[in-house]
Design an enzyme around this catalytic site. Structure first.
Site, mmCIF file in Angstrom:
data_model
loop_
_atom_site.group_PDB
_atom_site.id
_atom_site.type_symbol
_atom_site.label_atom_id
_atom_site.label_comp_id
_atom_site.label_asym_id
_atom_site.label_seq_id
_atom_site.Cartn_x
_atom_site.Cartn_y
_atom_site.Cartn_z
ATOM 1 N N GLY A 90 0.808 -1.212 0.000
ATOM 2 C CA GLY A 90 0.000 0.000 0.000
ATOM 3 C C GLY A 90 0.839 1.259 0.000
ATOM 4 N N THR A 92 0.230 5.771 0.484
ATOM 5 C CA THR A 92 -0.636 6.938 0.659
ATOM 6 C C THR A 92 0.105 8.188 0.205
ATOM 7 O OG1 THR A 92 0.111 7.272 2.946
ATOM 8 C CG2 THR A 92 -1.884 5.954 2.618
ATOM 9 N N ASP A 94 -1.448 11.813 0.839
ATOM 10 C CA ASP A 94 -2.640 12.522 1.308
ATOM 11 C C ASP A 94 -2.589 14.018 1.022
ATOM 12 O OD1 ASP A 94 -3.212 10.038 2.291
ATOM 13 O OD2 ASP A 94 -3.029 10.571 4.408
ATOM 14 N N TYR A 153 -6.673 7.368 -2.037
ATOM 15 C CA TYR A 153 -6.557 6.130 -1.258
ATOM 16 C C TYR A 153 -7.928 5.478 -1.043
ATOM 17 C CZ TYR A 153 -5.136 3.081 2.638
ATOM 18 O OH TYR A 153 -4.892 1.998 3.449
ATOM 19 N N PRO A 183 -8.963 -3.395 7.542
ATOM 20 C CA PRO A 183 -8.601 -2.965 8.901
ATOM 21 C C PRO A 183 -8.891 -1.491 9.121
ATOM 22 C CG PRO A 183 -6.757 -4.039 7.738
ATOM 23 C CD PRO A 183 -7.787 -3.676 6.723
#
Length: 247
Positions: A90, A92, A94, A153, A183
Site C-alpha cells: 500500500g 498513501t 494525502d 486512497y 482494517p
C-alpha cells in the site's frame, strides 16, 4: 501432505510482517515482496531467521505488470506452487482534491489497486489449475467510509473490493476464494507517525473499543480466511476496525 505456499505483498511492513509470521506458524512456506527502494530486506530476513523463521524475499514493483509477473514466476520456480496471495502492498499520498496532483492519484492507484490486479492476474492461473487457492485483498476502513485528504486512497481501496467480488464470482467453482479484509487504525509505524494530540483527540474517539488494533489481530483473521475451514467464504469484505465503521 502438501505444504502450501503463500505470497504476501508489502510483506516487510508492520501488518505484512505480522501476516508473514502467522502464516509461517500455520505451516505455510511464506514469501514476502519488497519494493526496489527497500534496502533493509536483508536485515528483515536475518531478524526472523534468528527467531527460527525462514522466509523467501521477492523484489518487485507491484505497480508494474511485467515486474509482478516476474515475481510470481520466481516464486513458482523456487517453491513449485502458489496457494495464497495476500495483496497488502500500500501507499498513501494525502492531500485535498483541490491540490492533489495527477502523479499523487496515479501513484496511489498504481500500488493499491493496479498492484492487486497485477499480482492476481499472474497468480490466478496456477490456482485454477490446482483447483485450490486463496486471494486476500487488504482494504481499509477508509475505503468503506471515506477519509479527509484521501480521495485517491479511499477510491483505490473501495475499488479493491469491487475487484474482490468480481474475481470471487469468476473463480468460486474452481475452489479459489477471494475476500477483502478492511482494517481500521492499527498500532504500526504509520500510527506512531501521527501527532499524539491528533491520535488522542481525533482518531481514538472514533473507535468504540477505544484503542488501536493490533497487526496480529488482523493476521489471525487472515489465517482463518486462508484455511480449509473458510472455503465457503468468498466475495466478502470483513471489517476489523474496533467498531469505527459498521456495515
Amino acid at each position: 501432505m502438501i505444504k502450501r505456499v503463500a505470497l504476501v505483498t508489502g510483506g516487510m511492513g508492520g501488518l505484512g510482517t505480522a501476516m508473514c509470521r502467522r502464516l509461517h506458524l500455520d505451516g505455510f512456506t511464506v514469501a514476502a515482496t519488497f519494493s526496489p527502494s527497500n534496502h533493509h530486506h536483508h536485515e528483515w530476513l536475518a531478524s526472523h531467521r534468528r527467531d527460527g523463521m525462514e522466509f523467501i524475499a521477492v523484489e518487485t514493483d507491484v505497480a508494474d505488470f511485467e515486474a509482478a509477473g516476474r515475481a510470481v514466476q520466481r516464486l513458482l520456480d523456487h517453491a513449485g506452487r502458489i496457494d495464497v496471495l495476500i495483496n497488502n502492498a500500500g501507499l498513501t499520498r494525502d492531500c485535498g482534491l483541490r491540490t492533489m496532483g495527477l502523479d499523487d492519484w496515479h501513484a496511489v492507484m498504481g500500488v493499491n489497486l493496479d498492484g492487486a490486479f497485477n499480482m492476481a492476474r499472474h497468480a490466478i492461473a496456477p490456482m485454477l489449475v490446482q483447483q485450490w487457492g486463496r486471494i486476500i485483498n487488504i482494504g481499509s476502513v477508509n475505503g468503506q467510509q471515506g477519509a479527509l485528504g484521501q480521495v485517491n486512497y479511499a477510491a483505490a481501496k473501495a475499488g479493491l473490493h469491487g475487484l474482490t467480488k468480481a474475481l470471487a464470482l469468476e473463480s468460486a467453482r474452481y475452489g479459489v476464494t477471494v475476500n477483502t479484509v478492511s482494517p481500521g487504525h492499527l498500532d504500526t509505524r504509520t500510527a506512531h507517525a501521527v501527532p499524539p494530540q491528533l491520535l488522542h483527540e481525533r482518531i481514538l474517539p472514533q473507535i468504540p473499543v477505544g484503542r488501536l488494533g493490533q497487526p496480529d489481530e488482523v493476521a489471525a483473521m487472515v489465517s482463518w480466511l486462508v484455511s480449509e475451514e473458510a472455503g465457503f467464504v468468498t466475495g466478502a469484505n470483513l471489517a476489523i476496525n474496533g467498531g469505527q465503521h459498521m456495515c
